[in-house]
Scaffold this motif. Sequence first.
Motif, PDB file in Angstrom:
ATOM      1  N   ASP A 142       0.843  -1.187   0.000  1.00  0.00           N
ATOM      2  CA  ASP A 142       0.000   0.000   0.000  1.00  0.00           C
ATOM      3  C   ASP A 142       0.879   1.238   0.000  1.00  0.00           C
ATOM      4  O   ASP A 142       1.788   1.373   0.819  1.00  0.00           O
ATOM      5  CB  ASP A 142      -0.892   0.036   1.244  1.00  0.00           C
ATOM      6  N   SER A 143       0.622   2.138  -0.932  1.00  0.00           N
ATOM      7  CA  SER A 143       1.398   3.368  -1.002  1.00  0.00           C
ATOM      8  C   SER A 143       0.543   4.463  -1.621  1.00  0.00           C
ATOM      9  O   SER A 143      -0.521   4.197  -2.196  1.00  0.00           O
ATOM     10  CB  SER A 143       2.674   3.150  -1.821  1.00  0.00           C
ATOM     11  N   GLU A 166      -3.275  -0.204  -3.052  1.00  0.00           N
ATOM     12  CA  GLU A 166      -2.476  -1.419  -3.212  1.00  0.00           C
ATOM     13  C   GLU A 166      -1.551  -1.306  -4.425  1.00  0.00           C
ATOM     14  O   GLU A 166      -2.003  -1.045  -5.540  1.00  0.00           O
ATOM     15  CB  GLU A 166      -3.406  -2.618  -3.389  1.00  0.00           C
ATOM     16  N   GLY A 167      -0.254  -1.450  -4.203  1.00  0.00           N
ATOM     17  CA  GLY A 167       0.708  -1.507  -5.295  1.00  0.00           C
ATOM     18  C   GLY A 167       0.914  -0.224  -6.066  1.00  0.00           C
ATOM     19  O   GLY A 167       1.493  -0.246  -7.155  1.00  0.00           O
ATOM     20  N   ALA A 168       0.478   0.905  -5.535  1.00  0.00           N
ATOM     21  CA  ALA A 168       0.529   2.160  -6.298  1.00  0.00           C
ATOM     22  C   ALA A 168       1.941   2.554  -6.711  1.00  0.00           C
ATOM     23  O   ALA A 168       2.127   3.180  -7.752  1.00  0.00           O
ATOM     24  CB  ALA A 168      -0.119   3.292  -5.487  1.00  0.00           C
ATOM     25  N   GLU A 213      -8.356  -1.703  -7.691  1.00  0.00           N
ATOM     26  CA  GLU A 213      -7.490  -0.547  -7.481  1.00  0.00           C
ATOM     27  C   GLU A 213      -6.476  -0.342  -8.606  1.00  0.00           C
ATOM     28  O   GLU A 213      -5.834   0.695  -8.676  1.00  0.00           O
ATOM     29  CB  GLU A 213      -6.731  -0.692  -6.155  1.00  0.00           C
ATOM     30  N   LEU A 214      -6.327  -1.323  -9.481  1.00  0.00           N
ATOM     31  CA  LEU A 214      -5.292  -1.242 -10.525  1.00  0.00           C
ATOM     32  C   LEU A 214      -5.881  -1.127 -11.932  1.00  0.00           C
ATOM     33  O   LEU A 214      -5.167  -1.280 -12.914  1.00  0.00           O
ATOM     34  CB  LEU A 214      -4.379  -2.467 -10.427  1.00  0.00           C
ATOM     35  N   THR A 215      -7.156  -0.818 -12.017  1.00  0.00           N
ATOM     36  CA  THR A 215      -7.822  -0.674 -13.312  1.00  0.00           C
ATOM     37  C   THR A 215      -7.140   0.436 -14.121  1.00  0.00           C
ATOM     38  O   THR A 215      -6.913   1.532 -13.617  1.00  0.00           O
ATOM     39  CB  THR A 215      -9.316  -0.346 -13.113  1.00  0.00           C
TER      40      THR A 215
END
Length: 139
Positions: free
Chosen positions: A40-41, A52-54, A104-106
């Motif tokens: 998480d960032s 998540e995974g930013a 969250e990664l769309t």
Amino acid sequence: MCVQITKDPLYKEIVEDILLYMTRDLGDQDGGFYSGEDADSLPKVGDKQKREGAFCVWSAKEVQELLKDPLPGGASQTQGDFIVSHFGIKEDGNVMPQQDPHGELTGLNVLICHNSLEETAAKFHLTEEQARTILRDCK
């Protein structure tokens, strides 16, 4: 060992990158190492909510906006075009929905080498050394 056998400097660069990551991000001030880090960032400077995974995903637009320098040889293509091709970056993202249960990664991309450096260099009419330099400069 791989460098000694293949004489390919890419393997040396990979090891150096891993060691840099380990000492910079996983190293403890007392000399030990942490086994992992929180994925998480904050997506952007100033954002308040972590995702998540930013820190390890990119949109195609971000890559193109950040890497505008032209490729060697006077071509109209940019470093961004090179990176998009080499890492399989897609406009609509390359993260599959089943890999992103929270959505969250769309529209984002994980950088995955889809071609060898030799193949990407050939596609852009570059030498392998020029391609290696572009990858190094774009980090």
